[in-house]
Design a protein around this motif. Structure first.
Motif, PDB file in Angstrom:
ATOM      1  N   GLY A  69       0.804  -1.211   0.000  1.00 59.35           N
ATOM      2  CA  GLY A  69       0.000   0.000   0.000  1.00 59.35           C
ATOM      3  C   GLY A  69       0.835   1.259   0.000  1.00 59.35           C
ATOM      4  O   GLY A  69       0.496   2.248  -0.656  1.00 59.35           O
ATOM      5  N   VAL A  70       1.949   1.241   0.740  1.00 58.99           N
ATOM      6  CA  VAL A  70       2.837   2.406   0.783  1.00 58.99           C
ATOM      7  C   VAL A  70       3.374   2.720  -0.604  1.00 58.99           C
ATOM      8  O   VAL A  70       3.370   3.874  -1.053  1.00 58.99           O
ATOM      9  CB  VAL A  70       4.001   2.160   1.773  1.00 58.99           C
ATOM     10  N   PHE A  71       3.841   1.704  -1.321  1.00 53.80           N
ATOM     11  CA  PHE A  71       4.462   1.948  -2.626  1.00 53.80           C
ATOM     12  C   PHE A  71       3.447   2.135  -3.742  1.00 53.80           C
ATOM     13  O   PHE A  71       3.814   2.487  -4.863  1.00 53.80           O
ATOM     14  CB  PHE A  71       5.452   0.830  -2.956  1.00 53.80           C
ATOM     15  N   ALA A  72       2.180   1.921  -3.427  1.00 54.51           N
ATOM     16  CA  ALA A  72       1.133   2.264  -4.386  1.00 54.51           C
ATOM     17  C   ALA A  72       0.786   3.745  -4.318  1.00 54.51           C
ATOM     18  O   ALA A  72       0.105   4.270  -5.202  1.00 54.51           O
ATOM     19  CB  ALA A  72      -0.115   1.417  -4.122  1.00 54.51           C
ATOM     20  N   ASP A  73       1.259   4.428  -3.276  1.00 56.90           N
ATOM     21  CA  ASP A  73       1.026   5.863  -3.112  1.00 56.90           C
ATOM     22  C   ASP A  73       1.791   6.623  -4.195  1.00 56.90           C
ATOM     23  O   ASP A  73       3.005   6.456  -4.337  1.00 56.90           O
ATOM     24  CB  ASP A  73       1.496   6.298  -1.732  1.00 56.90           C
ATOM     25  N   PRO A  74       1.125   7.464  -4.981  1.00 58.61           N
ATOM     26  CA  PRO A  74       1.809   8.191  -6.063  1.00 58.61           C
ATOM     27  C   PRO A  74       2.983   9.044  -5.579  1.00 58.61           C
ATOM     28  O   PRO A  74       3.984   9.176  -6.281  1.00 58.61           O
ATOM     29  CB  PRO A  74       0.702   9.064  -6.652  1.00 58.61           C
ATOM     30  N   SER A  75       2.892   9.629  -4.377  1.00 58.75           N
ATOM     31  CA  SER A  75       3.985  10.475  -3.889  1.00 58.75           C
ATOM     32  C   SER A  75       5.228   9.646  -3.583  1.00 58.75           C
ATOM     33  O   SER A  75       6.354  10.108  -3.784  1.00 58.75           O
ATOM     34  CB  SER A  75       3.544  11.242  -2.641  1.00 58.75           C
ATOM     35  N   VAL A  76       5.033   8.414  -3.114  1.00 60.59           N
ATOM     36  CA  VAL A  76       6.169   7.532  -2.853  1.00 60.59           C
ATOM     37  C   VAL A  76       6.783   7.072  -4.167  1.00 60.59           C
ATOM     38  O   VAL A  76       8.006   7.060  -4.334  1.00 60.59           O
ATOM     39  CB  VAL A  76       5.739   6.326  -1.999  1.00 60.59           C
ATOM     40  N   ALA A  77       5.939   6.693  -5.108  1.00 67.97           N
ATOM     41  CA  ALA A  77       6.444   6.286  -6.420  1.00 67.97           C
ATOM     42  C   ALA A  77       7.224   7.417  -7.076  1.00 67.97           C
ATOM     43  O   ALA A  77       8.264   7.190  -7.705  1.00 67.97           O
ATOM     44  CB  ALA A  77       5.281   5.851  -7.312  1.00 67.97           C
ATOM     45  N   GLN A  78       6.758   8.654  -6.915  1.00 68.70           N
ATOM     46  CA  GLN A  78       7.437   9.794  -7.518  1.00 68.70           C
ATOM     47  C   GLN A  78       8.820   9.991  -6.918  1.00 68.70           C
ATOM     48  O   GLN A  78       9.773  10.363  -7.611  1.00 68.70           O
ATOM     49  CB  GLN A  78       6.597  11.053  -7.344  1.00 68.70           C
ATOM     50  N   LEU A  79       8.955   9.747  -5.596  1.00 66.51           N
ATOM     51  CA  LEU A  79      10.261   9.860  -4.960  1.00 66.51           C
ATOM     52  C   LEU A  79      11.253   8.907  -5.598  1.00 66.51           C
ATOM     53  O   LEU A  79      12.382   9.277  -5.919  1.00 66.51           O
ATOM     54  CB  LEU A  79      10.155   9.558  -3.461  1.00 66.51           C
ATOM     55  N   ILE A  80      10.838   7.671  -5.790  1.00 64.86           N
ATOM     56  CA  ILE A  80      11.730   6.663  -6.377  1.00 64.86           C
ATOM     57  C   ILE A  80      12.049   7.027  -7.823  1.00 64.86           C
ATOM     58  O   ILE A  80      13.206   6.988  -8.255  1.00 64.86           O
ATOM     59  CB  ILE A  80      11.103   5.266  -6.304  1.00 64.86           C
ATOM     60  N   LEU A  81      11.043   7.402  -8.587  1.00 62.82           N
ATOM     61  CA  LEU A  81      11.246   7.707 -10.000  1.00 62.82           C
ATOM     62  C   LEU A  81      12.083   8.962 -10.202  1.00 62.82           C
ATOM     63  O   LEU A  81      12.789   9.087 -11.203  1.00 62.82           O
ATOM     64  CB  LEU A  81       9.893   7.861 -10.701  1.00 62.82           C
ATOM     65  N   SER A  82      12.020   9.895  -9.249  1.00 64.20           N
ATOM     66  CA  SER A  82      12.780  11.136  -9.400  1.00 64.20           C
ATOM     67  C   SER A  82      14.280  10.884  -9.356  1.00 64.20           C
ATOM     68  O   SER A  82      15.065  11.725  -9.817  1.00 64.20           O
ATOM     69  CB  SER A  82      12.396  12.118  -8.296  1.00 64.20           C
TER      70      SER A  82
END
Length: 310
Positions: free
Chosen positions: A192-205
């Motif tokens: 659930g944490v990594f489904a959060d768009p803000s968390v995904a954006q951190l990794i992708l950035s």
């Protein structure tokens, strides 16, 4: 090898913490932040600790919390790596804590007293020089050992970390002494944490190859790591950065529970009330390479922060 369930972890972690601190005076100082501040308040020299400006401090400035950190663009600098105890407080506390850590390390290495005295002098001079350059914080002289550590860090790649810490280049975490199996509740919470768009954006950035990617959890485990923080929730997660062609790169992510600091803050200062937000704010102020790769999250009714380990 069997791994403990959640109900068995606390006793195992506390026993491990005790064993670590029993190894030496240096290890004891490192693992017992609360006792350090008790000593400082109760000792005969407590009234003589000078009051510095109200600024962000590490709060737990021992040797193990300093080291190379990479920024998103690949630059490496020696910065504070652990901000769990960070508060807006008295910078003299960081100097005393670091000085004690240096002194106990020197004593444990059987170095003569004059070396300890020289270390204290250099520490104070370096701090004063950095304060004189508040824009970059550059003390002006970079020791050979610092340059050597930075060179080694610049040469690090995923395969090196995987070989040392994961026992294989394949993106899996070896369940055993350091990495423990998760309960279904924990696994679902991490998904659930990594489904959060803000968390995904951190990794992708942090991925400069292809922004059109999907973040997925490849593997995860409870991570028995640290000393003074043993007993808090901590997880290691391997995430895959998958592009449209199905090819993946991988990142190792650390999730750690944030709790109230024992380091004293100055009365009346304004800090984030949420502990994970406090740690993230301190990281941006003290260790920008780390702060740019950190985000607060909530999970299992706890507050945690995520760090992408470059």
């Amino acid at each position: 090898m069997t791994t403990p369930g959640r109900s068995d972890r606390q006793a195992i972690l506390e026993a491990s913490r005790t064993r670590k601190m029993a190894r030496s005076a240096h290890a004891y100082v490192r693992g017992n932040t609360a006792t350090f501040y008790d000593w400082l308040r109760a000792g005969p020299h407590a009234p003589r600790v000078p009051d510095g400006p109200a600024i962000w401090i590490c709060g737990d400035a021992h040797l193990g919390n300093l080291g190379p950190l990479a920024a998103g663009d690949g630059r490496v600098e020696i910065q504070v790596r652990d901000l769990d105890q960070a508060v807006i407080g008295n910078p003299a506390h960081d100097l005393i804590r670091l000085g004690l850590s240096l002194a106990t390390a020197a004593r444990g290495s059987d170095l003569p007293g004059v070396i300890t005295a020289r270390m204290m002098e250099e520490m104070v001079q370096g701090y004063a020089a950095a304060i004189a350059d508040p824009t970059s914080g550059n003390p002006g002289v970079e020791p050979d050992v610092v340059r050597s550590v930075k060179r080694q860090a610049l040469g690090r790649r995923w395969k090196h970390l995987a070989k040392e810490r994961l026992d294989a280049v394949e993106p899996t975490l070896p369940i055993g002494k350091k990495f423990w199996a998760l309960s279904k509740e924990e696994r679902d919470a991490l998904e659930g944490v990594f489904a959060d768009p803000s968390v995904a954006q951190l990794i992708l950035s942090l991925d400069h190859k292809d922004k059109d990617r999907r973040v997925r959890v490849v593997d995860a485990a409870y991570w028995m790591k640290g000393c003074s923080s043993l007993g808090l929730l901590r997880y290691a997660v391997i995430v895959g950065l998958e592009n449209a062609r199905g090819r993946s790169d991988y990142a190792l992510v650390d999730l750690k529970e944030a709790v109230a600091p024992v380091a004293p803050a100055y009365p009346g200062v304004t800090m984030p009330s949420d502990n994970a937000h406090r740690v993230a704010a301190a990281a941006r102020a003290l260790s920008p390479h780390l702060g740019s790769r950190m985000i607060p999250v909530s999970m299992l009714d706890r507050t945690l922060f995520i760090r992408e380990l470059a």
